[in-house]
Design an enzyme around this catalytic site. Structure first.
Site, PDB file in Angstrom:
ATOM      1  N   GLU B  29      20.808  60.767  37.428  1.00 25.82           N
ATOM      2  CA  GLU B  29      21.215  62.054  37.991  1.00 25.82           C
ATOM      3  C   GLU B  29      21.109  63.136  36.924  1.00 25.82           C
ATOM      4  O   GLU B  29      21.734  63.003  35.854  1.00 25.82           O
ATOM      5  CB  GLU B  29      22.653  61.957  38.510  1.00 25.82           C
ATOM      6  CG  GLU B  29      22.763  61.005  39.709  1.00 25.82           C
ATOM      7  CD  GLU B  29      24.190  60.550  39.979  1.00 25.82           C
ATOM      8  OE1 GLU B  29      25.110  60.997  39.277  1.00 25.82           O
ATOM      9  OE2 GLU B  29      24.370  59.717  40.886  1.00 25.82           O
ATOM     10  N   LEU B  58      22.113  61.964  44.233  1.00 25.49           N
ATOM     11  CA  LEU B  58      23.455  61.536  43.829  1.00 25.49           C
ATOM     12  C   LEU B  58      23.833  60.279  44.594  1.00 25.49           C
ATOM     13  O   LEU B  58      24.596  60.318  45.539  1.00 25.49           O
ATOM     14  CB  LEU B  58      24.472  62.645  44.139  1.00 25.49           C
ATOM     15  CG  LEU B  58      24.472  63.851  43.230  1.00 25.49           C
ATOM     16  CD1 LEU B  58      25.463  64.877  43.743  1.00 25.49           C
ATOM     17  CD2 LEU B  58      24.846  63.430  41.822  1.00 25.49           C
ATOM     18  N   ALA B  59      23.256  59.169  44.202  1.00 27.65           N
ATOM     19  CA  ALA B  59      23.518  57.923  44.923  1.00 27.65           C
ATOM     20  C   ALA B  59      23.336  56.766  43.953  1.00 27.65           C
ATOM     21  O   ALA B  59      22.225  56.301  43.717  1.00 27.65           O
ATOM     22  CB  ALA B  59      22.581  57.798  46.118  1.00 27.65           C
ATOM     23  N   GLU B  60      24.443  56.316  43.362  1.00 26.49           N
ATOM     24  CA  GLU B  60      24.380  55.293  42.314  1.00 26.49           C
ATOM     25  C   GLU B  60      23.774  53.994  42.819  1.00 26.49           C
ATOM     26  O   GLU B  60      23.044  53.305  42.106  1.00 26.49           O
ATOM     27  CB  GLU B  60      25.775  55.034  41.733  1.00 26.49           C
ATOM     28  CG  GLU B  60      26.264  56.104  40.781  1.00 26.49           C
ATOM     29  CD  GLU B  60      26.631  57.421  41.478  1.00 26.49           C
ATOM     30  OE1 GLU B  60      26.819  57.412  42.712  1.00 26.49           O
ATOM     31  OE2 GLU B  60      26.721  58.441  40.797  1.00 26.49           O
ATOM     32  N   ASP B  85      32.770  55.178  35.944  1.00 23.56           N
ATOM     33  CA  ASP B  85      33.620  55.242  37.141  1.00 23.56           C
ATOM     34  C   ASP B  85      32.756  55.254  38.415  1.00 23.56           C
ATOM     35  O   ASP B  85      33.135  54.717  39.438  1.00 23.56           O
ATOM     36  CB  ASP B  85      34.472  56.509  37.099  1.00 23.56           C
ATOM     37  CG  ASP B  85      35.119  56.730  35.737  1.00 23.56           C
ATOM     38  OD1 ASP B  85      36.331  56.557  35.612  1.00 23.56           O
ATOM     39  OD2 ASP B  85      34.364  57.043  34.766  1.00 23.56           O
ATOM     40  N   PHE B  86      31.566  55.918  38.312  1.00 20.57           N
ATOM     41  CA  PHE B  86      30.701  56.018  39.496  1.00 20.57           C
ATOM     42  C   PHE B  86      29.881  54.752  39.699  1.00 20.57           C
ATOM     43  O   PHE B  86      29.301  54.540  40.763  1.00 20.57           O
ATOM     44  CB  PHE B  86      29.722  57.196  39.367  1.00 20.57           C
ATOM     45  CG  PHE B  86      30.364  58.518  39.022  1.00 20.57           C
ATOM     46  CD1 PHE B  86      31.723  58.732  39.258  1.00 20.57           C
ATOM     47  CD2 PHE B  86      29.613  59.545  38.472  1.00 20.57           C
ATOM     48  CE1 PHE B  86      32.300  59.954  38.940  1.00 20.57           C
ATOM     49  CE2 PHE B  86      30.188  60.761  38.160  1.00 20.57           C
ATOM     50  CZ  PHE B  86      31.546  60.979  38.383  1.00 20.57           C
ATOM     51  N   HIS B 129      37.084  59.944  35.715  1.00 17.60           N
ATOM     52  CA  HIS B 129      36.030  60.170  34.719  1.00 17.60           C
ATOM     53  C   HIS B 129      36.422  59.627  33.351  1.00 17.60           C
ATOM     54  O   HIS B 129      35.879  60.040  32.353  1.00 17.60           O
ATOM     55  CB  HIS B 129      35.728  61.671  34.583  1.00 17.60           C
ATOM     56  CG  HIS B 129      35.229  62.314  35.826  1.00 17.60           C
ATOM     57  ND1 HIS B 129      36.052  62.673  36.873  1.00 17.60           N
ATOM     58  CD2 HIS B 129      33.959  62.657  36.218  1.00 17.60           C
ATOM     59  CE1 HIS B 129      35.344  63.217  37.840  1.00 17.60           C
ATOM     60  NE2 HIS B 129      34.053  63.213  37.473  1.00 17.60           N
TER      61      HIS B 129
END
Lengths: 414, 334
Positions: B29, B58-60, B85-86, B129
């Site tokens: 990203e 935005l898509a892990e 965290d993501f 975060h």
């Protein structure tokens, strides 16, 4: 439940015991009261008996191994049960603490106990490292004061104790000894004690008084008494028995002889307990004839015979060898004319008796032949002087040469 | 030797590998023009172009899945997940696909991919975060987990990670990017699975990684003045863990402390403690000490965050506890 067989503390002074022989193998059935293992302490050999029936689980000590008291040496388990593993060290420590209290030894035979493996109670707080070092050096961890956080026993504490007691000095392994010289043999526990005690003893200032006595009357008395006593108790009394009785009487007459040097002071004994040096295979032991002054000759003969028998069989208990106040060593039967003995610490005197032999002596200006015997008294000069020794020998000589005097007391009640 | 920041060291490793091997490419990203949230990939777009420095949506989960697909067909993707965290959004791809693919195919395919991400607190970045989630990844078989603490290690380990044929979770720390340290100009690699003794000592073995290592080294300096000598070990790779280096050190010092920023319960420190208990209990002269974050989400409020995260004083206190010494009043540890 599994019961631990623990090396017992038979005596306050007992620190270690040596596994002589396992009488049972791992996996053998063991009945209550059956002998499981032979243990040798500094002075005695005895058997540990099973307190309960079961299977001898794991044997944790090898024959010949010398271990601190309180060590778990085996487990007796029930069928299907496993030998406990983890709590061994803690158990050892706690049991050792328990056995630190003096244990009364049954008079007839020294018997050890098989304690129940503890399942509850508080563990000794010691770090794993401290425990390992203690285990590797055969140190009883309960004897250590912990200085770590909240009293925990840590490495430093064990090292301190090792430093203090010099346990750290490693015994050479058998291989090392064999490599060094094939002729070298390690000392038996008994020899070690003899070596240590005699070295200690020789540091005290000895001096010697020698006297020759005529034994015609002594032999006559003995001859009269032997059949009487033998008929009564089946034991042949000996000259030694008479000497024990006479020494006891001479000590009664000269109470200041009956003493010991204790760290800067002198201790006088009221009781008169005569140690008798007895040779056994591989060394010597000193069983004690209690209250010899109060015993009849028959009683002395019986006690002496029993003790000597036990000594030869290696079955003397620690209790039977402790606390003599005076010691008698008779090498007459080996044809020795005379000799000087080394004191048995802490006693202040020991009497060495040689053989009885016909000698030419002068009596009323004539040379005559008489059976003579030489006695040498070794004395600790820190507490006794020549005159006291001389008076004692004079009393003894009087009794030997004239046994009738045994019935005359120099002490007169007021 | 020149000094580089941790950020520059990571960037240099990426650049060198992109240059060396045409099959290496980056995806993530905002990593191209924006250079990533922490500016790690700055300048790479200019040199390597949009084909190899790829922005994603935005898509892990998509990032991880795309990286896996690319790895399976012969490239060496380096994916950036902006915050660890993501990464939780991509866990099915990472745990169930990436970690297992090589095993599922009986070794017929390789999965040479790296997921770069960063974690840790201390920046008042809030509950979502600031986490330290490395223990999640060390729990999953099939993943290599790397957590470098110095610029030198970051560069050498990232290069080894990119060249490894297995999936690597490469966890940086947002609080380390501005830290600088010596990095040689000539090329070097650091093998995965090798710990390093960062400071020799004799009283306590302190195992610390990522930013906690720096705290531990500072604490060690203070402790040295009070007669407590810390041997500081950085495992660098958490999985596979270099157990020997840790056990050898514990054998020498007989005390173990583990410092990490992750919460204590279920943290990686528990694993290290368990290994030492299993294999080295007889070396220990004191209980094992873990210095870690409180079991709490990392607070937004900086003061509360400070309270929750382990700091230098916690390490110093722990060391005094382990040695059973009194804490001198002048230290004012609170």
């Amino acid at each position: 439940m599994a019961t631990a067989i623990i090396l017992p503390k038979l005596d306050e002074a007992m620190r270690t015991g040596k596994i002589v022989k396992w009488l049972k193998k791992e996996g053998d059935l063991v009945k209550k009261g059956e002998g499981v293992v032979q243990i040798e302490t500094e002075k005695v050999t005895f058997e540990i008996e099973a307190e309960g029936s079961g299977i001898l689980g794991k044997i944790m000590a090898k024959e010949g191994e010398e271990l601190p008291v309180g060590t778990i040496i085996a487990y007796i388990i029930q069928p299907g049960e496993k030998v406990p593993e983890a709590p061994v060290l803690v158990a050892t420590a706690r049991e050792a603490a328990r056995t630190q209290k003096p244990v009364t030894v049954p008079k007839e035979e020294a018997r050890a106990k098989v304690f129940e493996a503890p399942t509850e109670g508080r563990a000794i707080k010691a770090s794993p490292l401290a425990k390992r070092i203690a285990r590797e050096h055969n140190i009883d961890i309960t004897s250590i004061r912990g200085t770590g956080p909240s009293g925990r026993i840590v490495r430093e504490d064990v090292l301190r104790v090792m430093e203090e007691s010099k346990i750290a000095v490693a015994r050479p392994t058998r291989e090392e000894v064999e490599l060094a010289d094939e002729q070298v043999a390690s000392l038996s526990s008994m020899r070690k004690v003899i070596a240590r005690r005699m070295t200690e003893s020789f540091q005290s200032p000895h001096f010697y008084l020698t006297v020759e006595v005529e034994t015609q009357e002594l032999m006559k008395t003995n001859k009269q008494l032997v059949p009487l006593i033998e008929n009564k108790i089946g034991i042949r009394s000996t000259i030694t028995d008479l000497l024990i009785k006479m020494v006891a009487k001479a000590l009664e007459d000269n109470p200041s002889m009956n003493c010991a040097y204790f760290d800067g002071s002198v201790k006088f004994f009221r009781r008169i307990d005569i140690g008798l040096v007895t040779s056994v295979e591989g060394g010597l032991v000193v069983p004690v004839i209690r209250q010899a002054n109060r015993k009849s000759l028959t009683e002395i003969a019986r006690a002496r015979a029993e003790l000597v028998q036990k000594a030869r069989e290696g079955k003397l208990s620690m209790a039977e060898m402790k606390g003599s106040t005076f010691t008698l060593s008779n090498l007459g039967m080996y044809g020795i004319d005379q000799f000087s003995a080394i004191l048995q610490p802490p006693e202040a005197a020991i009497l060495a008796v040689g053989r009885i032999a016909d000698k030419a002596v002068v009596r009323e200006g004539q040379i005559v032949i008489r059976p003579m015997m030489t006695m040498t008294l070794s004395i600790d000069h820190r507490v006794l002087d020549g005159t006291i020794g001389a008076q004692f020998l004079k009393s003894l000589k009087d009794y030997i040469e004239n046994p009738a005097l045994m019935f005359y007391s120099v002490l007169v009640s007021p | 030797m020149r000094d580089l920041t941790y950020r520059e060291a990571v960037r240099e490793a990426l650049g060198e590998e992109l240059r060396r091997d045409k099959s290496v490419f980056l995806l993530g990203e905002d990593i191209a023009e924006y250079s990533g949230a922490y500016k790690v990939t700055q300048g790479l777009l200019e040199e390597f172009g949009r084909e190899r420095i790829r922005n994603t949506n935005l898509a892990e989960s998509a990032i991880a899945g795309a990286a896996l697909g690319a790895a399976l067909v012969g490239t060496r993707p380096v994916a950036e997940i902006m915050y660890i965290d993501f990464s939780l959004l991509a866990l099915d791809q990472i745990f169930n696909q990436i970690a297992k693919f090589r095993y599922m195919t009986g070794g017929m395919v390789k999965v040479p991919l790296v997921i770069r991400t960063q974690g840790g607190g201390g920046k008042a970045a809030g509950l979502h975060h600031s986490q330290s989630l490395e223990a999640l990844y060390t729990h999953i078989p099939g993943l290599i987990v790397v957590m470098p603490s110095t610029p030198y290690d970051a560069k050498g380990l990232l290069k080894s990670s990119i060249r490894d044929d297995n999936p690597v979770i490469f966890i940086e720390h947002k609080g380390l990017y501005n830290e600088s340290g010596p990095v040689p100009e000539e090329e070097y690699m650091i093998p995965l699975g090798k710990a390093e003794v960062k400071r020799q000592g004799k009283d306590i073995t302190a195992v610390a990684y990522s930013k906690s290592l720096l705290l531990t080294l500072k604490a060690a300096e203070t402790l040295e003045k009070y007669g407590i000598s810390l041997e500081v070990i950085d495992p660098r790779t958490l999985k596979p863990l270099d157990q020997d280096t840790i056990l050898n050190s514990v054998e020498k010092t007989s005390r173990l402390m583990i410092v990490h920023e992750a919460c204590k319960t279920g943290g990686f420190g528990a694993e290290i403690a368990a290994i030492v208990a299993e294999k080295g209990i007889d070396y220990l002269d004191a209980p094992i000490k873990r210095v870690a974050a409180l079991d709490s989400p990392i607070p937004f409020n900086p003061r509360l965050e400070d309270y929750v995260l382990p700091n230098e004083n916690d390490i110093i206190k722990g060391a005094f506890e382990l040695t059973g010494k009194e804490i001198p009043a002048e230290l004012k540890l609170g």
